[in-house]
Each structure stands twice: as structure tokens, then as C-alpha cells.
Design a protein around this motif. Structure first.
Motif, short mmCIF file in Angstrom:
data_model
loop_
_atom_site.label_atom_id
_atom_site.label_comp_id
_atom_site.label_asym_id
_atom_site.label_seq_id
_atom_site.Cartn_x
_atom_site.Cartn_y
_atom_site.Cartn_z
N LYS A 38 1.55 -1.78 11.46
CA LYS A 38 2.46 -1.80 10.32
C LYS A 38 3.24 -0.50 10.27
CE LYS A 38 2.38 -2.48 5.29
NZ LYS A 38 1.51 -2.83 4.14
N LEU A 39 4.54 -0.61 10.22
CA LEU A 39 5.37 0.58 10.13
C LEU A 39 5.21 1.20 8.74
CD1 LEU A 39 7.27 1.81 12.27
CD2 LEU A 39 9.18 0.75 11.05
N SER A 40 5.14 2.51 8.69
CA SER A 40 4.87 3.22 7.43
C SER A 40 6.12 3.43 6.59
CB SER A 40 4.20 4.56 7.71
OG SER A 40 5.05 5.40 8.48
N HIS A 41 7.27 2.98 7.06
CA HIS A 41 8.50 3.12 6.29
C HIS A 41 9.30 1.83 6.41
CE1 HIS A 41 10.87 3.60 10.00
NE2 HIS A 41 9.88 4.38 10.43
N PRO A 42 10.17 1.53 5.45
CA PRO A 42 10.97 0.31 5.52
C PRO A 42 12.02 0.39 6.61
CG PRO A 42 11.66 1.63 3.66
CD PRO A 42 10.44 2.31 4.24
N VAL A 43 12.47 -0.77 7.09
CA VAL A 43 13.46 -0.82 8.17
C VAL A 43 14.84 -1.26 7.69
CG1 VAL A 43 11.77 -1.17 10.00
CG2 VAL A 43 12.67 -3.16 8.77
N PHE A 44 14.95 -1.67 6.43
CA PHE A 44 16.25 -2.10 5.89
C PHE A 44 16.20 -1.89 4.39
CE2 PHE A 44 19.71 -5.46 5.57
CZ PHE A 44 20.61 -4.80 6.41
N THR A 45 17.11 -1.07 3.85
CA THR A 45 17.00 -0.64 2.47
C THR A 45 18.38 -0.57 1.80
OG1 THR A 45 17.22 1.72 3.03
CG2 THR A 45 14.98 0.79 3.03
N THR A 46 18.34 -0.31 0.49
CA THR A 46 19.55 -0.09 -0.29
C THR A 46 20.44 0.96 0.36
OG1 THR A 46 18.67 -0.80 -2.43
CG2 THR A 46 20.35 0.92 -2.48
N HIS A 47 21.74 0.70 0.33
CA HIS A 47 22.73 1.67 0.83
C HIS A 47 23.81 1.83 -0.25
CE1 HIS A 47 25.77 3.60 3.33
NE2 HIS A 47 24.82 3.82 4.22
N GLU A 49 0.80 -1.22 0.00
CA GLU A 49 0.00 0.00 0.00
C GLU A 49 0.84 1.28 0.00
OE1 GLU A 49 -2.24 0.26 3.74
OE2 GLU A 49 -0.93 -1.30 4.54
N PHE A 50 2.03 1.23 0.56
CA PHE A 50 2.90 2.40 0.59
C PHE A 50 3.74 2.45 -0.69
CE2 PHE A 50 2.43 1.45 5.23
CZ PHE A 50 1.72 2.60 5.55
N PRO A 51 4.21 3.64 -1.09
CA PRO A 51 5.02 3.74 -2.31
C PRO A 51 6.23 2.81 -2.32
CG PRO A 51 4.33 5.93 -1.62
CD PRO A 51 3.90 4.98 -0.54
N TRP A 52 6.87 2.63 -1.15
CA TRP A 52 8.07 1.78 -1.10
C TRP A 52 7.74 0.29 -1.21
CZ3 TRP A 52 8.06 -1.50 3.13
CH2 TRP A 52 7.25 -1.13 4.22
N GLU A 53 6.45 -0.06 -1.15
CA GLU A 53 6.03 -1.46 -1.32
C GLU A 53 5.58 -1.77 -2.75
OE1 GLU A 53 3.95 -2.93 2.67
OE2 GLU A 53 3.00 -1.13 1.87
#
Length: 202
Positions: free
Chosen positions: A126-135, A69-73
């Protein structure tokens, strides 16, 4: 002598593509957690949970815990998949992966009180932002599809895969170089996991 018996696939009410099933036990109950496509819901896959009657049969009707549902998903593909369970303090957690399997792939987080009814979707946040992402600085792209273990020092360890490059020709799902990595992680004062950033390969 032990003899194994093949029981076939675990049946769910939706006859559709499913993947990434896992099992966990919590407070004396056994649970089945997985990703599946519901043709009635836009997107590629959602997360479902059911209590189990035995190792091959669902006891309760599946409940949907999360959908993209969120843009990052929803970058590239609308995906919630690869769920993993961990308990800590007074909470239980489900991590999951979202978006296409290129540099947009990342890990999201659900949590509930450990004493709550886990098959009630209202128990979960549900957290609204990711917890582990590209670096990019560490040359780590699309970390995701994780699991958990503990090391010899009794520390919590995040197991995941990622690439060390972002240029991919064609569908990233078929690029073979998502290699396994591990990372020790900690918990904050609110008993929430702190994964930090994916470490460089060196």
C-alpha cells in the motif's frame, strides 16, 4: 431467447453496509472486490477481496486488503471505497478512494506481483501517500471513485469524478455536482501508474 434470473445480493460473512463492488478476472480466476463496514473496525469502510465460485457466490473467505489508516484516508470520514483493478507489466493494481467526499477525497493505490496469491493480504503493498488529489490551481476538488478504460489510440484512461468548487453546504455526500472526467495516464520505468494532476475543465 435469453432469460435473466435475479439471484439476490452476494452474501459475505459480515452483515453490514457495503458498496462499490466490482469484478475482475486474472490468470483464469474470477474475483469480487468491494468496500464494506466491519463493526469491529473503527471507521466507515474497508476494502475486501474474494475469489468467486460463480457470478453470485464467493468461493473463498473475504480478506481485508486495506483500511483507513493514514491521515489522508481519514479526513472528514475514515473511508476506503470505490476500488478498481488494472494490470500492467508484472504487477496488478487496485486504486481506491479515501476520506470524505469533499475536497479531501482522493485516490490511493495498492499493488501486488501478478503471479502472487491475490487473496493473501501479504501479497499486497500500500502506497503511503495518495496518487491523485485536489488541484486548486486547476479548480479541481476531490477527484476520486475511478475506473479504467482504453481509448481509440490504445492509451490507458483514468475515469473519475470531481467538482470544480470546494465550498459545500452540509454533508458533501449529498452535493450533486461530482461530474465525470477522463484523463490519459502513463506508466513509469518501475511499471507504476503516473496519474499526474486533474486537468482544468477548460
Amino acid at each position: 431467447m435469453y432469460c435473466a434470473t435475479t439471484k439476490g445480493k452476494i452474501l459475505t460473512p459480515i452483515d453490514s453496509f457495503s458498496l462499490d463492488a466490482t469484478y475482475f478476472r486474472h490468470q483464469g480466476k474470477n474475483y469480487y472486490l468491494w468496500a464494506q463496514k466491519d463493526p469491529a473496525i473503527e471507521g466507515n469502510s474497508n476494502l475486501y477481496l474474494s475469489e468467486m465460485a460463480n457470478p453470485w457466490t464467493l468461493k473463498t473467505a473475504p480478506v481485508m486488503l486495506s483500511k483507513p489508516e493514514f491521515p489522508w484516508e481519514t479526513r472528514g470520514f475514515s473511508v476506503n471505497e470505490g476500488p478498481a483493478f488494472i494490470a500492467h507489466g508484472n504487477r496488478v493494481f487496485i486504486t481506491y478512494s479515501a476520506s470524505a467526499t469533499d475536497e479531501n477525497y482522493c485516490i490511493g493505490l495498492l499493488w501486488a506481483d501478478k503471479a502472487s496469491n491475490l487473496i493473501d493480504p501479504a501479497s499486497w503493498q500500500k502506497l503511503s501517500h495518495p496518487v491523485f488529489t485536489t488541484h486548486r490551481q486547476n479548480q479541481q476538488f476531490g477527484p476520486g471513485h475511478n475506473s479504467f478504460t482504453r481509448n481509440e489510440q490504445d492509451e490507458d484512461v483514468l475515469v473519475y469524478h470531481a467538482r470544480n468548487y470546494s465550498d459545500i453546504e452540509g454533508d458533501p455526500l449529498y452535493d450533486p455536482n461530482r461530474h465525470t472526467r477522463i484523463k490519459v495516464f502513463n506508466w513509469n520505468e518501475e511499471d507504476m501508474p503516473v496519474f499526474g494532476e486533474p486537468a482544468a475543465d477548460n
